[in-house]
Scaffold this motif. Structure first.
Motif, PDB file in Angstrom:
ATOM      1  N   GLU A  97     -23.247 -34.224 -10.925  1.00  0.00           N
ATOM      2  CA  GLU A  97     -23.865 -32.755 -10.794  1.00  0.00           C
ATOM      3  C   GLU A  97     -24.606 -32.710  -9.355  1.00  0.00           C
ATOM      4  OE1 GLU A  97     -25.954 -30.097 -13.765  1.00  0.00           O
ATOM      5  OE2 GLU A  97     -27.300 -31.527 -13.082  1.00  0.00           O
ATOM      6  N   VAL A  98     -24.039 -31.600  -8.596  1.00  0.00           N
ATOM      7  CA  VAL A  98     -24.427 -31.447  -7.093  1.00  0.00           C
ATOM      8  C   VAL A  98     -24.821 -29.891  -6.859  1.00  0.00           C
ATOM      9  CG1 VAL A  98     -23.032 -32.953  -6.187  1.00  0.00           C
ATOM     10  CG2 VAL A  98     -22.104 -30.808  -6.318  1.00  0.00           C
ATOM     11  N   LEU A  99     -25.443 -29.574  -6.018  1.00  0.00           N
ATOM     12  CA  LEU A  99     -25.983 -28.115  -5.658  1.00  0.00           C
ATOM     13  C   LEU A  99     -24.844 -27.586  -4.551  1.00  0.00           C
ATOM     14  CD1 LEU A  99     -29.711 -28.393  -5.366  1.00  0.00           C
ATOM     15  CD2 LEU A  99     -28.353 -27.034  -6.983  1.00  0.00           C
ATOM     16  N   ILE A 100     -24.221 -26.425  -4.932  1.00  0.00           N
ATOM     17  CA  ILE A 100     -23.287 -25.886  -4.064  1.00  0.00           C
ATOM     18  C   ILE A 100     -23.765 -24.537  -3.613  1.00  0.00           C
ATOM     19  CG2 ILE A 100     -21.475 -27.194  -4.695  1.00  0.00           C
ATOM     20  CD1 ILE A 100     -20.315 -24.860  -6.161  1.00  0.00           C
ATOM     21  N   THR A 101     -23.348 -23.984  -2.537  1.00  0.00           N
ATOM     22  CA  THR A 101     -23.517 -22.589  -2.353  1.00  0.00           C
ATOM     23  C   THR A 101     -22.554 -21.620  -3.115  1.00  0.00           C
ATOM     24  OG1 THR A 101     -21.737 -22.663  -0.429  1.00  0.00           O
ATOM     25  CG2 THR A 101     -23.675 -23.007   0.305  1.00  0.00           C
ATOM     26  N   ILE A 102     -23.167 -20.300  -3.086  1.00  0.00           N
ATOM     27  CA  ILE A 102     -22.436 -19.509  -3.945  1.00  0.00           C
ATOM     28  C   ILE A 102     -21.671 -18.391  -2.763  1.00  0.00           C
ATOM     29  CG2 ILE A 102     -22.671 -17.434  -5.501  1.00  0.00           C
ATOM     30  CD1 ILE A 102     -25.288 -18.515  -5.993  1.00  0.00           C
ATOM     31  N   ASP A 103     -20.576 -18.943  -3.118  1.00  0.00           N
ATOM     32  CA  ASP A 103     -19.282 -18.332  -2.292  1.00  0.00           C
ATOM     33  C   ASP A 103     -18.957 -16.583  -2.548  1.00  0.00           C
ATOM     34  OD1 ASP A 103     -19.179 -20.374  -0.683  1.00  0.00           O
ATOM     35  OD2 ASP A 103     -17.534 -21.324  -1.930  1.00  0.00           O
ATOM     36  N   ASP A 104     -18.934 -16.245  -4.031  1.00  0.00           N
ATOM     37  CA  ASP A 104     -18.523 -15.008  -4.560  1.00  0.00           C
ATOM     38  C   ASP A 104     -19.917 -14.149  -4.235  1.00  0.00           C
ATOM     39  OD1 ASP A 104     -18.929 -13.162  -6.899  1.00  0.00           O
ATOM     40  OD2 ASP A 104     -16.711 -13.390  -6.358  1.00  0.00           O
ATOM     41  N   ASP A 105     -19.471 -13.128  -3.138  1.00  0.00           N
ATOM     42  CA  ASP A 105     -20.636 -12.188  -2.842  1.00  0.00           C
ATOM     43  C   ASP A 105     -21.266 -11.294  -4.246  1.00  0.00           C
ATOM     44  OD1 ASP A 105     -20.520 -12.501  -0.304  1.00  0.00           O
ATOM     45  OD2 ASP A 105     -19.200 -10.994   0.221  1.00  0.00           O
TER      46      ASP A 105
END
Length: 97
Positions: A63-71
């Motif tokens: 489990e990792v934290l990622i940025t939200i790419d969808d505006d």
């Protein structure tokens, strides 16, 4: 000290694209459609009022934290955090002493 109001029990060490590590304190968490999102504030700049929103995902079984790419997704989650994190402050600001 005001700093303790922002720092929860969870501190996340995030690594940026340049390999620099920074510590972030959890200031909010929500789950939408089975996905957990977190709002984090940089530990070294707690008073700025700036925060980041990331989501949990599974990569290579971790489990990792990622940025939200969808505006659209980001805007929807940002609205939820704005309502949850700042609703008490907004209500108090309108009251007369």
């Amino acid at each position: 000290m005001a700093t303790e109001e922002y720092i929860g029990d969870e501190i996340f060490t995030l690594t940026d694209e340049d390999g620099q590590e920074s510590d972030f304190a959890l200031i909010g968490s929500t789950e939408v459609d089975g996905v957990r999102y977190v709002a984090l504030v940089p530990v070294d700049d707690l008073e700025s009022g700036e925060y980041v929103i990331l989501k949990f995902a599974t990569e290579d079984g971790e489990e990792v934290l990622i940025t939200i790419d969808d505006d659209d997704e980001f805007d929807r989650i940002a609205d939820i955090f704005e309502d949850e994190l700042f609703s008490e402050i907004d209500h108090d600001a309108g009251e007369e002493a």
